[in-house]
Design a protein around this motif. Structure first.
Motif, PDB file in Angstrom:
ATOM      1  N   VAL A  15       0.816  -1.605   0.060  1.00  0.00           N
ATOM      2  CA  VAL A  15       0.064  -0.516   0.060  1.00  0.00           C
ATOM      3  C   VAL A  15       0.937   0.890   0.297  1.00  0.00           C
ATOM      4  CG1 VAL A  15      -1.468   1.474   1.566  1.00  0.00           C
ATOM      5  CG2 VAL A  15      -2.128  -0.879   0.675  1.00  0.00           C
ATOM      6  N   ILE A  16       2.071   1.570   0.642  1.00  0.00           N
ATOM      7  CA  ILE A  16       2.712   2.618   1.013  1.00  0.00           C
ATOM      8  C   ILE A  16       3.210   2.659  -0.566  1.00  0.00           C
ATOM      9  CG2 ILE A  16       4.958   3.569   2.345  1.00  0.00           C
ATOM     10  CD1 ILE A  16       3.985   2.126   4.558  1.00  0.00           C
ATOM     11  N   GLY A  17       4.162   1.578  -0.913  1.00  0.00           N
ATOM     12  CA  GLY A  17       4.622   1.619  -2.249  1.00  0.00           C
ATOM     13  C   GLY A  17       3.963   2.396  -3.999  1.00  0.00           C
ATOM     14  N   ALA A  18       2.499   1.649  -3.264  1.00  0.00           N
ATOM     15  CA  ALA A  18       1.480   2.405  -4.604  1.00  0.00           C
ATOM     16  C   ALA A  18       1.540   3.456  -3.824  1.00  0.00           C
ATOM     17  CB  ALA A  18       0.446   1.355  -4.971  1.00  0.00           C
ATOM     18  N   LEU A  19       1.100   4.217  -2.827  1.00  0.00           N
ATOM     19  CA  LEU A  19       0.764   5.573  -3.268  1.00  0.00           C
ATOM     20  C   LEU A  19       1.923   5.999  -3.140  1.00  0.00           C
ATOM     21  CD1 LEU A  19      -0.969   7.547  -1.471  1.00  0.00           C
ATOM     22  CD2 LEU A  19       0.077   6.870   0.421  1.00  0.00           C
ATOM     23  N   GLY A  20       3.619   5.517  -3.279  1.00  0.00           N
ATOM     24  CA  GLY A  20       4.130   6.121  -3.276  1.00  0.00           C
ATOM     25  C   GLY A  20       4.910   6.334  -4.856  1.00  0.00           C
ATOM     26  N   SER A  21       3.925   5.600  -5.741  1.00  0.00           N
ATOM     27  CA  SER A  21       4.370   5.459  -6.978  1.00  0.00           C
ATOM     28  C   SER A  21       3.340   6.236  -7.037  1.00  0.00           C
ATOM     29  CB  SER A  21       4.400   4.201  -7.234  1.00  0.00           C
ATOM     30  OG  SER A  21       4.387   4.090  -8.837  1.00  0.00           O
ATOM     31  N   TYR A  22       2.320   6.745  -7.253  1.00  0.00           N
ATOM     32  CA  TYR A  22       1.585   7.203  -7.078  1.00  0.00           C
ATOM     33  C   TYR A  22       1.602   8.689  -7.305  1.00  0.00           C
ATOM     34  CZ  TYR A  22      -3.089   9.727  -7.560  1.00  0.00           C
ATOM     35  OH  TYR A  22      -4.197  10.550  -7.613  1.00  0.00           O
TER      36      TYR A  22
END
Length: 193
Positions: A15-22
């Motif tokens: 979730v943190i990786g996806a949010l950071g990527s976004y």
């Protein structure tokens, strides 16, 4: 339940990786949009600056030609004041919309330099409307006009972060006062030139 707790750190990482990527993509897109928008406005400003210079230069060139007719300027294509009248009016009409675009899109420094340049051009036109024959006064006006034009171009270059340009001052070879005589072919036994 213990399997959920064991996988929770991995799930939080995803979730943190996806949010950071976004967030990185959004920030990158915003920066790219800003760069493209800045580039588009710089292109528009350059076009407005060049159009203004072109329209003002038309007036100045017509002034050179009329001054040549009056004996004040060495321009090779003199133009009588009567012939120049409609052309000067046309140049002034063309100058107005480009001046308005300049005021709208130009930096304050460029607009001020443009104003200084056009003031000298208007003084040149007034000098010619009086049909003055004073080469020294005309030369002084030319010097002021060239300095105002150089200041305008310097302000444009600074506004658009362009490197310094040419001074537009070059010397032309002096034209011969006597007409060239046609060359005669060498006679028999003479060396070719």
């Amino acid at each position: 339940m213990s399997a959920f707790w064991q996988q929770l750190p991995a799930l939080l990482g995803v979730v943190i990786g996806a949010l950071g990527s976004y967030l990185a993509v959004v920030r990158s897109d915003r920066a790219r949009f800003q760069r493209e928008r800045t580039a588009r406005w710089e292109e528009r400003r350059l076009a407005v600056y060049a159009d203004y210079a072109r329209t003002l230069k038309q007036s100045v060139t017509l002034a050179y030609r009329v001054a040549a007719h009056l004996g004040n300027d060495p321009h090779p294509h003199p133009l009588t004041p009567a012939e120049a009248g409609p052309l000067l009016a046309q140049a002034a009409i063309a100058r107005d919309p480009s001046g308005e675009a300049l005021i709208m899109l130009g930096s304050p420094e460029v607009v001020e330099r443009a104003r200084a340049w056009v003031v000298v051009a208007l003084e040149m036109e007034a000098f010619l409307r009086e049909e003055r024959r004073d080469p020294e006064a005309w030369k002084s006006l030319l010097t002021r006009q060239r300095a105002a034009r150089a200041d305008y171009y310097a302000a444009v270059r600074e506004d658009l972060a362009l490197p310094p340009g040419h001074t537009a001052r070059w010397s032309l070879p002096a034209l011969s006062a006597t007409p060239a005589t046609p060359a005669t072919p060498p006679g028999p036994g003479e060396p070719a030139p």
